[in-house]
Design an enzyme around this catalytic site. Structure first.
Site, short mmCIF file in Angstrom:
data_model
loop_
_atom_site.label_atom_id
_atom_site.label_comp_id
_atom_site.label_asym_id
_atom_site.label_seq_id
_atom_site.Cartn_x
_atom_site.Cartn_y
_atom_site.Cartn_z
N SER A 65 -104.32 -4.72 30.30
CA SER A 65 -103.13 -5.45 29.87
C SER A 65 -103.30 -6.97 29.84
O SER A 65 -102.37 -7.67 29.42
CB SER A 65 -101.93 -5.08 30.74
OG SER A 65 -101.48 -3.78 30.40
N CYS A 66 -104.45 -7.47 30.22
CA CYS A 66 -104.73 -8.89 29.93
C CYS A 66 -104.66 -9.13 28.43
O CYS A 66 -104.43 -10.26 27.98
CB CYS A 66 -106.09 -9.30 30.46
SG CYS A 66 -106.25 -9.25 32.26
#
Length: 394
Positions: A65-66
């Protein structure tokens, strides 16, 4: 622990904290820090356990999810050109989104995980792998009724965050998020960072692994029921279904199909140096490139979810402080401290994280291939953040 790379003078404590944390990790990791547009820390250590080789400077990994931070960056660049208005209804750009009574939802609701579409209804019949293909699942989001009134509550949208913003980007540019990222961010900064990995880069990838099995969806349902959550409600069923599908997608990212797809919420592939460089270019010039204006950054890191209350009985699941969101980026809290007040960025499953702190001119990123599950509190491998804070405080 054998640590490769270098640190500038004064950052030795950051290196030592990184080395100590990695000495008890079965896998490998990278850490990179920029100050005022210059790289001051660039470290790597450990092993690609699956490939049985060192985890080195050129290793890539899925940053989970970066990736959301990269997607948010594109939305802000489009907003700077007047192509997107944060306060405008989503339907101004995507008329079909009005289905299910969502006509009043705003662009900022999508960015702040408050639009009420944290996952798909189980009855949609769509499998996890359908989320890798917008043409299969975006129509379901168009007609789906939200599980809370948009803007009233905030709950993490692990996959649909990218699907929703990706469709808005496509509507205003005629291109996918992956293509816009390639043209406007990756190429301009020379990043080893892709949303949809080219086949020729596959040999560089260190697959992720989990030292101990995580809980199954049924086990999670049993656990949250014991905490007082009614798992029979539509809200709970959507959240649990999303948890199960997210886990299946994370598994898929260890194969070519999962990495080649374009999943703007979570299948970016990068190294720490590229993730840190992107954040450095959000808050200042990096080799003559700046991605966002200072006023855009100020708006993006202004808290948008502070007055929101948990939907239904989801507040019973909260460990520590609530998630804090600006426009597309996470803001610091106990579990994700970054460098304290003023920081903004995004963490990813398994301990990945990228962020910036404009007041100190600092940007940092950490990526790893060991999937640690930390239910509360910071990842134990993030002790370097404290050391970095000491250097900045001076």
């Amino acid at each position: 622990m054998n640590v490769g790379g270098y640190v500038s003078r004064g950052y030795e404590g950051v290196r030592d904290a990184f080395a100590l944390a990695q000495s008890v990790d079965e896998g490998g990791a990278q850490l990179c820090v920029y100050r005022h547009g210059a790289k001051v820390v660039d470290l790597w250590a450990g092993r690609d356990k699956v490939g049985d080789r060192p985890y080195g400077q050129d290793t890539l990994t899925v940053i989970m999810s970066c990736t959301k931070g990269a997607t948010a960056t594109l939305v802000h660049r489009l907003a700077e050109r007047g192509l997107i208005d944060y306060e405008a209804p989503v339907t101004d750009y995507w008329p079909q989104f009005a289905g299910g009574g969502k006509g009043a939802a705003r662009i900022w609701h999508l960015l702040s995980h408050s639009v009420g579409l944290p996952g798909l209804d189980p009855e949609s019949g769509l499998a996890a792998l359908d989320l890798l293909r917008p043409e299969r699942h975006v129509p379901a989001l168009e007609v789906m009724a939200p599980v809370w009134e948009p803007g009233a509550s905030c709950h993490y949208h692990p996959v649909t965050y990218g699907s929703l913003l990706g469709e808005v980007v496509r509507r205003v540019t005629g291109k996918s998020v992956a293509r816009v990222f390639e043209e406007e961010v990756r190429a301009s900064l020379g990043l080893d960072f892709w949303i949809g990995l080219p086949a020729e880069e596959e040999p560089r990838v260190a697959p992720h692994f989990q030292a101990t099995p995580g809980p199954t969806a049924d086990q999670i349902a049993t656990m949250i029921a014991a905490m007082g959550v009614d798992v029979t409600t539509r809200l709970a069923r959507v959240v649990l279904h999303s948890f199960q599908q997210t886990n299946e997608l994370i598994e898929s990212m260890n194969n070519r199909e999962g990495r080649a797809a374009e999943l703007p919420a979570g299948n970016g592939v990068a190294d720490a140096a590229s993730l840190a460089r992107m954040y450095a270019a959000l808050i200042g010039e990096v080799d003559g490139v700046r991605l966002l204006k200072p006023e855009t950054v100020a708006n993006a890191r202004t808290l948008r979810t502070g007055a929101m209350v948990p939907a239904g009985d989801l507040g019973k699941l909260q460990f520590g402080g609530p998630l804090q969101y600006g426009l597309g980026y996470e803001l610091p809290r106990e579990a994700t401290p970054m460098l304290g007040a003023g920081s903004f960025g995004h963490a990813g499953a398994g301990g990945r994280i990228g962020f910036a702190h404009p007041e100190s001119g600092t940007a940092a990123a950490y990526v790893a291939n060991t999937m640690l599950a930390v239910p509360a509190g910071p990842d134990p491998r993030w002790t370097w953040m404290g050391e970095l804070g000491k250097v900045i405080a001076g």
